[in-house]
Design an enzyme around this catalytic site. Structure first.
Site, mmCIF file in Angstrom:
data_model
loop_
_atom_site.group_PDB
_atom_site.id
_atom_site.type_symbol
_atom_site.label_atom_id
_atom_site.label_comp_id
_atom_site.label_asym_id
_atom_site.label_seq_id
_atom_site.Cartn_x
_atom_site.Cartn_y
_atom_site.Cartn_z
ATOM 1 C CG HIS A 91 6.678 7.919 -5.062
ATOM 2 N ND1 HIS A 91 7.098 6.636 -5.276
ATOM 3 C CD2 HIS A 91 5.436 7.834 -4.529
ATOM 4 C CE1 HIS A 91 6.145 5.793 -4.898
ATOM 5 N NE2 HIS A 91 5.118 6.499 -4.431
ATOM 6 N N GLY B 195 2.798 -1.154 0.502
ATOM 7 C CA GLY B 195 4.231 -1.372 0.460
ATOM 8 C C GLY B 195 4.708 -1.949 -0.855
#
Length: 572
Positions: free
Chosen positions: A444, A407
């Site tokens: 992403h 994360g």
């Protein structure tokens, strides 16, 4: 140990040497070991066990001390280790910037060491030392500042129930040794450490000695192994303690003073360079204001000692060994050219703060000062002198570490959620033959906020240098390093001859740009210290390079975060 301390305290000038370049990084006598001394050392009887008697007597006579006030050691480094292991200080203090081995030895022995950071031009003020400090380390002349503190000022540090350790490895660089405390035998709390390494070019022999009250000498001697100093080293002690050797040192130190004055004169004429003018040792310290100056000097043929690994200094500081006038002329010309040609974004803001800083030990955060992301009672790391002693560039550096899928990238994005303008610096390169990796990169891209711009590059340092507004998010340092190592040929079992040098230059360039950032930069990197040891040599090479790079980035960071299982914790 804090990342900055861990990375910097273990660094020494020989690590900055580059084959083929002029060595200005190591401060050992450049002319080498005198022929007569090398011959005496070769006469040592290697078949017999070492007998210290004659060497102790010779050293004691040289400094007009009693024999029981002398402890011979395997270089000054052993003396620092013995002090750290044998003493039990309640409050140890190291005066910086200075040689990092004393603090490294204290920390290795489990002691907490406070740092007292002297401001430019690094003159000692005894009032800065905490009154309750019972163990104080200071160099004289100090490495790397080259400042010789007046002996009367040093003596003000000595008080009952305190041991003051003065490292005099460079004391004989001054003709007549006017500031030396080696002959002071009337102060029980004074310890003086001497080394034969520098003046006599005996780094490979490992020989030095300690001068102190008999009780301290006995305590430290009990911690030494049997025969701690070799017979050749003992012969060197005897030879260099003679009257003839003293006369030779006097001549050498006067020649050194002339060469040092010549170098200082040349450096004084370079706009943009600020030096410690009161240099007294075999080296000078100067601030160039250029984060990657050391790498740029490589292109001109010179290797110098980086300064930022010394507490209290930042990228742009370099230590330069004093050499002959012709070498100093060529170096000065090279430095002038580097400063003149340096890109505007590469400069490091000159410090304006003049007040010294005392670095406090680790503890717990006061409720009113506890940063976001920390919990009540969470350990507070020691305060970092880099941020306190110097005016930082206008930017802010934030390093976010974490394991794979921890994360960390999402947390980095959240840190910039309120920024008006963000450039996402994507360092991962697509591979047409790897569909899964290409899909990861695309995910992403789609996750980034619509208002952000994207720069896909393998040269994040260039973007940092050029950025004058907004914020940058570099994701990630890990993929950048993998690409750089690929470009340098570091993955090969048989590396190209220049692979390590090219990799070092790339790392230095990124770290220099990071330290000099004029905007907010958030960098994401993988924390590699908790994983298993890679099974391949190339994997271990990558792990080691990334771990060291993380430490260097953390050293100049304003914030450092560690993300585990989606939970961020602020380390600084």
């Amino acid at each position: 140990m804090h990342a900055r301390e861990n990375a910097g305290l273990a660094h020494h000038g020989d690590a900055d040497l580059v084959p083929g370049l002029v060595d200005l990084a190591v401060n050992v006598r450049s002319s080498g070991t005198p022929t007569w001394l090398a011959a005496r050392i070769r006469e040592a009887d290697l078949a017999a066990y070492p007998d210290q008697g004659a060497a102790v007597t010779a050293v004691a006579a040289r400094h007009r001390r009693a024999a029981d006030e002398v402890l011979l050691t395997a270089g000054a480094a052993e003396a620092f280790v013995l002090l750290a292991r044998a003493l039990r200080p309640r409050h140890a203090v190291v005066v910086h910037p200075q040689f990092t081995e004393p603090e490294a030895a204290l920390r290795a022995a489990g002691h907490q060491a406070d740092q007292v950071i002297l401001p430019f031009p690094f003159a000692l003020d005894p009032a800065l030392i905490p009154a309750d400090a019972d163990l104080v380390f200071i160099g004289n002349p100090t490495n790397p500042t080259s400042v010789a503190h007046p002996r009367d000022v040093l003596l003000q540090l000595v008080r009952p129930d305190r041991i003051v350790v003065v490292d005099e490895a460079f004391a004989d660089c001054l003709p007549g040794e006017p500031e030396s405390l080696a002959g002071h035998d009337d102060l029980d709390g004074l310890v003086v450490i001497r080394s034969l390494t520098k003046t006599w070019a005996l780094a490979g022999l490992r020989v030095g000695y300690l001068l102190a009250a008999p009780g301290i000498v006995r305590l430290l001697a009990a911690a030494q192994p049997p025969w701690p100093v070799s017979s050749p080293a003992l012969e060197a002690c005897i030879a260099t303690a003679s009257d003839d050797a003293a006369r030779e040192v006097e001549v050498w130190s006067r020649d050194l003073a002339a060469e040092r004055a010549h170098l200082l004169g040349r450096l004084a004429g370079i706009d943009g360079a600020r030096m410690v003018a009161a240099a007294a040792a075999s080296f000078v310290l100067l601030d160039t204001g250029i984060g990657d100056v050391r790498t740029q000097l490589h292109g001109h043929g010179f290797a110098v000692r980086r300064g930022e690994t010394f507490p209290g200094l930042r990228p742009g500081w370099i230590r330069v060994a004093v050499r002959d006038a012709e070498t100093s002329d060529r170096f000065s010309d090279a430095l002038r050219a580097v400063i003149a040609d340096g890109p505007p974004g590469n400069s490091v803001t000159a410090p304006t703060r003049t007040a010294p800083t005392r670095v406090q030990p680790a503890g717990t955060w006061p409720p009113e000062a506890r940063p976001a992301g920390t919990q009540p009672g969470q350990t507070r790391p020691a305060e970092i002198p880099f941020a306190e002693t110097h005016e930082r560039p206008a930017g802010r550096r934030v390093l976010v570490l974490g394991g794979s899928r921890s994360g960390k990238s999402r947390h980095a994005e959240q840190l910039l959620s309120g920024a008006a303008s963000v450039t996402y610096v994507a360092t991962a390169q697509g591979d047409p033959a790897d569909a899964e990796w290409t899909a990861r990169i695309e995910r992403h891209r789609t996750r980034r906020p619509a208002g952000w711009s994207t720069a896909e590059t393998t040269d994040p340092a260039k973007l940092i240098h050029q950025a004058a507004a907004g914020a940058l998010l570099i994701d990630s340092v890990t993929t950048w390093l993998a690409q750089v190592m690929d470009d340098c040929g570091c993955w090969s079992e048989v590396k190209p001859e220049d692979a390590d040098l090219r990799l070092a230059d790339a790392l230095d360039t990124l770290v220099g740009a990071w330290a000099a950032a004029a905007v907010m930069v958030v960098a994401v990197s993988d924390e590699v210290g908790s994983g298993i040891v890679p099974a391949t040599a190339s994997g271990r090479r990558f792990r080691d390079a990334l771990g060291e790079l993380n430490q260097r980035l953390a050293a100049s960071a304003d914030e450092v975060w560690l993300v585990t299982a989606g939970i961020p914790r602020r380390l600084r």
